[in-house]
Structures are given as C-alpha cells and as structure tokens.
Motif scaffolding. Structure first.
Motif, short mmCIF file in Angstrom:
data_model
loop_
_atom_site.label_atom_id
_atom_site.label_comp_id
_atom_site.label_asym_id
_atom_site.label_seq_id
_atom_site.Cartn_x
_atom_site.Cartn_y
_atom_site.Cartn_z
N ALA A 2 -74.57 -2.00 -79.47
CA ALA A 2 -73.75 -2.43 -78.33
C ALA A 2 -72.75 -1.32 -78.03
O ALA A 2 -71.96 -0.94 -78.90
CB ALA A 2 -73.02 -3.72 -78.68
N TYR A 3 -72.81 -0.80 -76.82
CA TYR A 3 -71.94 0.30 -76.42
C TYR A 3 -70.92 -0.23 -75.42
O TYR A 3 -71.27 -0.60 -74.29
CB TYR A 3 -72.77 1.42 -75.78
N LEU A 72 -71.46 -10.04 -76.26
CA LEU A 72 -71.85 -9.83 -77.66
C LEU A 72 -72.64 -11.02 -78.20
O LEU A 72 -73.61 -10.85 -78.94
CB LEU A 72 -70.60 -9.57 -78.51
N GLY A 84 -71.77 -1.17 -83.32
CA GLY A 84 -71.00 -1.25 -82.09
C GLY A 84 -70.27 0.06 -81.85
O GLY A 84 -69.81 0.70 -82.79
N HIS A 86 -67.07 1.50 -79.65
CA HIS A 86 -65.94 1.24 -78.75
C HIS A 86 -65.50 2.59 -78.19
O HIS A 86 -64.86 3.38 -78.88
CB HIS A 86 -64.80 0.56 -79.53
N PHE A 119 -66.01 -7.22 -82.69
CA PHE A 119 -67.12 -6.74 -83.53
C PHE A 119 -66.99 -7.25 -84.96
O PHE A 119 -67.94 -7.74 -85.55
CB PHE A 119 -67.17 -5.20 -83.53
N VAL A 126 -68.39 -0.99 -86.52
CA VAL A 126 -68.00 -0.42 -85.23
C VAL A 126 -67.41 0.98 -85.41
O VAL A 126 -66.70 1.25 -86.38
CB VAL A 126 -67.00 -1.35 -84.49
#
Ligand SMILES: [Zn+2]
Length: 159
Positions: A2-3, A72, A84, A86, A119, A126
């Motif tokens: 997940a970006y 998410l 993840g 961030h 996250f 993350v």
C-alpha cells in the motif's frame, strides 16, 4: 504493498514506476492545481483524492481520516499487505512556496502519526519516506515526526 502518497504534488513518478504492478495499491492526496497536471498517470491511482488550492489542515485531515481506513481495510480483506509506504511530503506546509496547501506544523505531525498508526493497528510494517519540502523549516517537520515515533516505546523504529 500500500503506497500512501501525501506529498502535495500528484505522484506521477510513483504511478509510472508501478504502472503494471497489480500488487501495489496507490492512495494519493494532492493539490490538483499545481504541477504535474498529469491526467494519464493519475488514472493509475487506486484512491485518488485531489485537493483544492490552499486546502486547510482541517479539511485535509478530515479527508484523510474518512478515506484511509476504508482503503486499507479493502486491501487487507482481499489479500495480505506486506508493506506500507508513507510518502510524507512536507510541502503541504502552509509556508511552502511550491505545495499550495495550508497545513500547520502540528497538523503535519498529526497526519504522519495517524498514517503510521493506521498501518500499525493492522499489523502492516511501514516505511516513511521524507519527500518534497521547500522551506527552511522542512527538515524540522520531518524531525518532529521521527522524534515522536522514537519516543513512543510501543513503536519499533526498525520492523
Ligand atoms: Zn511535492
């Protein structure tokens, strides 16, 4: 993966990099009234949240908090998310000459801790990437977030 791209600019480079990677899911909040005006790469974003010019922190944080948890959750329901990202651009800062948004230093800290917390609450490791930031205060905004993360003994800085 997940970006989460929270740099003030639309993430055209990220979109190009992961154009054909179906295992990367992109969440992007950006000032749509500034560079790069790249409609083609914008189509790659899975959750696209363009913001108005000079969007203030209250609206920014409301948008983030109403959209990120569901994003998410939808990913973790259908597969396991191994990482993840961030992308913590500080050019959302009100004094930034390029970002065109209007967050205070306290609101940037709140943003960063919120994203990291989202996250962590799902057990997803993350990485925080400091990205755009074009003021003499930009380093301090990043350092403040990192200092808070290091002070929180419930958070391991190295996963
Ligand atoms: Zn930027």
């Amino acid at each position: 993966m997940a970006y989460i791209d929270l740099d003030a600019h639309q993430d055209n480079g990220v979109c190009d990099q992961f154009l054909n990677d179906k295992e990367v899911f992109i969440f992007d909040m950006d000032n749509s009234a500034i560079y790069p005006f790249d409609r083609e790469s914008r189509r790659r974003i899975d959750c696209d949240l363009p913001l108005p010019y000079e969007c203030r922190g209250v609206e920014y944080l409301r948008t983030l908090k109403t959209s990120l948890p569901g994003f998410l959750d939808s990913l973790t329901r259908s597969s396991s998310v191994g990482l993840g990202i961030h992308n913590a651009g500080t050019d959302v800062f009100a004094d930034d000459p390029l970002g065109g948004l209007a967050l205070s230093a306290a609101e940037i800290l709140e943003r960063d801790l919120y994203v990291i917390g989202q996250f962590r609450s799902r057990g997803i490791p993350v990485v925080m990437l400091p990205s755009g930031g074009y003021t003499k205060e930009s380093y301090r905004l990043i350092a403040t977030t990192v200092a808070h993360l290091l002070e929180d003994r419930s958070i391991s800085p190295v996963a």
